[in-house]
Design an enzyme around this catalytic site. Structure first.
Site, mmCIF file in Angstrom:
data_model
loop_
_atom_site.group_PDB
_atom_site.id
_atom_site.type_symbol
_atom_site.label_atom_id
_atom_site.label_comp_id
_atom_site.label_asym_id
_atom_site.label_seq_id
_atom_site.Cartn_x
_atom_site.Cartn_y
_atom_site.Cartn_z
ATOM 1 N N CYS A 255 -21.051 -29.354 39.958
ATOM 2 C CA CYS A 255 -21.755 -30.539 39.321
ATOM 3 C C CYS A 255 -22.155 -31.689 39.916
ATOM 4 C CB CYS A 255 -20.461 -30.646 38.202
ATOM 5 S SG CYS A 255 -20.756 -32.082 36.960
ATOM 6 N N CYS B 260 -27.631 -35.383 34.150
ATOM 7 C CA CYS B 260 -27.235 -34.025 34.812
ATOM 8 C C CYS B 260 -27.748 -33.915 36.087
ATOM 9 C CB CYS B 260 -27.680 -32.775 34.010
ATOM 10 S SG CYS B 260 -27.399 -31.526 35.003
HETATM 11 N N1 LIG Z 1 -23.876 -30.029 35.639
HETATM 12 C C1 LIG Z 1 -24.264 -31.407 35.466
HETATM 13 C C2 LIG Z 1 -23.346 -32.150 34.748
HETATM 14 C C3 LIG Z 1 -23.398 -32.112 33.240
HETATM 15 C C4 LIG Z 1 -22.799 -33.027 32.613
HETATM 16 C C5 LIG Z 1 -22.402 -32.456 31.302
HETATM 17 N N2 LIG Z 1 -21.326 -31.546 31.503
HETATM 18 C C6 LIG Z 1 -21.835 -33.723 30.468
HETATM 19 O O1 LIG Z 1 -21.454 -33.463 29.321
HETATM 20 O O2 LIG Z 1 -21.753 -34.840 30.890
HETATM 21 C C7 LIG Z 1 -24.517 -32.112 36.955
HETATM 22 O O3 LIG Z 1 -25.053 -31.238 37.690
HETATM 23 O O4 LIG Z 1 -24.401 -33.342 36.785
#
Ligand SMILES: N[C@H](CCC[C@H](N)C(=O)O)C(=O)O
Length: 305
Positions: free
Chosen positions: A235, A83
């Site tokens: 993300c 993350c």
């Molecule tokens: N918000 C996160 C990603 C979380 C990843 C998660 N959604 C997954 O299942 O891989 C980021 O900033 O990278």
């Protein structure tokens, strides 16, 4: 995993509420207890009606390989290996705690190096991407993961839109990502087709879904449907995945700005070692305490000054 015998001594945990470009987190500190956060507790904490409310929960645990082990859960309680945005938050948190700007953070996908460049910005070395179909992972062999046809998902009407999106690039940056190249990222009804794509049978561990609009050689506009969390304001791993996929397919340079609803991230897929360096802001929201029952269930929480 049962918490019955490992409830924290004081029956509560301290936490921080932070975000990276609006992608928000509850960061629970279990380093000094034998208590361990699990998916059920993460789901309860993430609930925006009954819990504190967040996209992901990060549980800080001791590590013998790094400054700490960061266990990451999506809002649906699924545990994941990377993350990006929360990694920047933890880097700033550690710098505030111990005065050191550099730290090593162990995750389920490996140890990452991070640098708090100020009290509200950080850079994280997310490591090198993986492109093999087994590393993504995909359900069957695919020779060229930079251009993959995402066929019928059997998910009903929503899947019809998928075929208009054409070929996708898939990559693992500590977690799996599927990137569609579109003319207008904001024109795609991602809330409607995101679930069908996230659960597509081609992805046995599900997938994070990006709609990427290439504005030029060093600028991409991005919208993301996150695995286990849905639409988020930003993300970090998707920004890394899109940068790598764009450079790999000749759509953009290796160092670019990724513009998300919450704001921009600077992503550099370094040619010298293939590592992806993500730089961006961190926002402190509040500190608090979480009350845990002897069975490890959430029984209360409060902000503290
Ligand atoms: N918000 C996160 C990603 C979380 C990843 C998660 N959604 C997954 O299942 O891989 C980021 O900033 O990278």
């Amino acid at each position: 995993m049962s918490n019955v015998l490992r409830a924290p001594a004081g029956d509560h945990l301290r936490y921080w509420k932070m975000n990276g470009l609006g992608n928000d987190f509850v960061i629970a500190d279990t380093r000094s207890t034998s208590f361990r956060v699990d998916g059920a507790l993460a789901r309860a904490l993430s609930d925006r009606d009954e819990g504190i409310g967040c996209d992901q929960v990060a549980a800080l645990e001791p590590s013998d390989r790094a400054d700490l082990f960061m266990r990451i859960f999506n809002a649906d309680g699924s545990e994941v290996g990377a993350c990006g945005n929360v990694s920047r938050c933890v880097a700033v948190l550690l710098a505030d705690e111990n005065g050191l700007e550099h730290c090593m953070i162990e995750t389920a996908s490996g140890v990452i190096a991070a640098t708090a460049t100020s009290t509200d910005t950080a850079s994280v070395d997310m490591g090198a991407p993986k492109f093999g179909w087994i590393d993504i992972p995909l359900a069957h062999p695919v020779d060229d993961t930079s251009e993959v046809f995402i066929g019928p998902a059997g998910a009903g009407a929503a899947e019809d839109d998928v075929f208009d999106l054409g070929l996708a690039s898939v990559v693992n940056v500590g977690n799996p990502h599927c990137v569609f190249w579109v003319d207008d990222a904001e024109a795609i009804d991602l809330a409607r087709i995101g679930p069908a794509l996230e659960q597509h049978p081609l992805f046995p561990e599900r997938v994070n879904v990006s709609m990427a609009q290439v504005n030029g050689p060093d600028s991409i506009t991005l919208r993301v449907w996150e695995r286990g969390a849905g639409l988020t304001r930003a993300c970090g791993t998707a920004a890394c995945a899109v940068t790598v996929a764009a450079a790999r397919t000749g759509r953009a340079k290796r160092h670019l700005t990724v513009n998300l609803p919450g704001g921009p991230l600077d992503i550099h897929w370094r040619a010298s070692d293939d590592h992806i360096i993500m730089t961006g802001p961190v926002e402190w929201e509040h500190r608090g305490e979480i009350d845990i029952s002897p069975m490890g269930a959430l029984t209360g929480f409060r902000e503290v000054a």
